[in-house]
Design an enzyme around this catalytic site. Structure first.
Site, PDB file in Angstrom:
ATOM      1  N   ASP A  11       0.857  -1.186   0.000  1.00 42.46           N
ATOM      2  CA  ASP A  11       0.000   0.000   0.000  1.00 42.46           C
ATOM      3  C   ASP A  11       0.893   1.236   0.000  1.00 42.46           C
ATOM      4  OD1 ASP A  11      -2.151   1.676   0.132  1.00 42.46           O
ATOM      5  OD2 ASP A  11      -2.747   1.144   2.173  1.00 42.46           O
ATOM      6  N   ASP A 105      -2.995   2.527  -6.051  1.00 40.20           N
ATOM      7  CA  ASP A 105      -1.950   2.615  -5.030  1.00 40.20           C
ATOM      8  C   ASP A 105      -1.825   1.394  -4.130  1.00 40.20           C
ATOM      9  OD1 ASP A 105      -4.374   3.050  -3.812  1.00 40.20           O
ATOM     10  OD2 ASP A 105      -3.678   4.696  -2.550  1.00 40.20           O
ATOM     11  N   GLU A 106      -2.474   0.290  -4.449  1.00 38.15           N
ATOM     12  CA  GLU A 106      -2.321  -0.895  -3.608  1.00 38.15           C
ATOM     13  C   GLU A 106      -2.594  -2.166  -4.399  1.00 38.15           C
ATOM     14  OE1 GLU A 106      -5.243  -1.528  -0.482  1.00 38.15           O
ATOM     15  OE2 GLU A 106      -6.582  -0.064  -1.416  1.00 38.15           O
TER      16      GLU A 106
END
Length: 355
Positions: A11, A105-106
């Site tokens: 993350d 983003d993860e």
């Protein structure tokens, strides 16, 4: 005994805001919000400096500015975020083909059988985070465990720029001591319902039978019963295709009037909806309003367009759909979703989540 899988959840730390601070050295160390402005809009992401003042993603911009008078607002630059996301995903794929992006983003990675034959998922996570920082200048946090649920929970434990591991032999004790609101997948409303039942941590949840949990929480009851015991068999699925994106909330107290429905939609549902749209850079042609009444009947209203719905028109469309509804009784659930998703580079296909 069957071998455990080795799952990593990576993350990025305050991704959008961190990119802006990376590209603008004068923003570094300052409270910054991506999205909105002082007069209107919604915060899509907040820097850690802004979070100290209570600024959070999905918060109305005017409230954020009130909490942090020195807050800097910048517009999102999705092409830049996508550029860095592609770089990060290339790093993931050097270690394993089993990469499941959740958003820009993860992502989850299954490194049980990785390209380098490395036995330690903890060392792999460190190597990935080092590579990300070396190649992008950004920090990432990671969680490591034997299933996706525990890896996701673990990635929040040492943020920012840290990692945590929950090994099989420690999972039971960890989950028993975990506050119920920290369980991934248990939102604020469900957490409050559980607390009203005396469920404040995993150990409390563990005392309830599967029959009781399914009676009180429906199909989700089985999920809650399993996760508190460390059971989550879902596999890491590469190239996951999203068919829709939405937000819905079940209320502690039913909404009784149309004005309550509209106010809740604009103040609570839509800010989170826009945050998810920003995070996933999603576009779509169909907007759908969902209303569940106290008798559990469900009504939906939707509008479909030939092209992607402009973001600045969605709030008005959502309110318009709500005002078309003749309330059939007290409202227990309200939701909004976007479907008929399209990629910016291919308007004829469903959106495939990029990383």
């Amino acid at each position: 005994m069957a071998a455990y899988r080795k799952i990593i959840h990576v993350d990025m730390d305050a991704f959008f805001a961190s990119v802006e601070q990376l590209d603008r050295p004068d923003f570094r160390g300052k409270p910054l919000a991506v999205g909105g402005n002082r007069e209107r809009g919604v915060v899509a992401a907040a820097s850690y400096e802004a979070r100290k003042f209570g600024v959070r993603s999905a918060m109305p911009s005017r409230l954020a500015a009130k909490k942090c008078p020195n807050l800097i607002f910048v517009p999102p630059r999705f092409e830049r975020y996508k550029e860095i996301s592609r770089c990060i995903r290339k790093i993931f794929l050097e270690f394993t083909d089993l990469v499941e992006p959740l958003s820009l983003d993860e992502a989850f990675l299954d490194v049980t059988h990785n390209h380098f034959g490395l036995p330690s998922a903890t060392l792999i996570a460190k190597a990935i985070r080092h590579r990300i920082y070396f190649e992008t200048g950004l920090t990432a946090s990671a969680g490591i465990s034997y299933n996706k649920f525990l890896a996701k929970v673990a990635s929040d434990l040492n943020k920012p720029n840290g990692q945590a591991v929950i090994p099989p032999e420690k999972a039971e004790a960890f989950l028993e001591n975990l506050p119920i609101e920290k369980f991934f997948g248990i939102g604020k409303v469900t957490a409050e319902k559980m607390k009203n039942l005396g469920i404040h941590c995993g150990l409390d949840l563990k005392q309830y039978s599967l029959e009781f949990l399914t009676r009180r929480f429906g199909k989700s009851g089985l999920h809650y019963y399993d996760i508190v015991r460390g059971i989550h068999p879902s596999e890491v699925k590469p190239d996951r295709i999203r068919k829709s994106l939405g937000v819905e909330t079940t209320f502690e107290k039913d909404l009784l009037t149309l004005e309550e429905v509209v106010a809740t939609l604009t103040e609570k549902i839509l800010p989170e909806f826009f945050r998810r749209i920003h995070q996933n850079q999603t576009k779509g042609r169909t907007l759908t309003l969902k209303i569940k009444y106290d008798d559990f009947s469900v009504h939906t209203r939707s509008r479909t367009f030939a092209e992607a719905i402009p973001l600045d028109q969605m709030d008005g469309l959502a309110v318009g759909l709500a005002r078309q509804e003749y309330l059939a009784g007290p409202v227990r659930l309200l939701g909004i979703s976007l479907s008929n998703l399209i990629r910016p580079d291919d308007p004829g296909e469903q959106l495939r989540i990029a990383y």
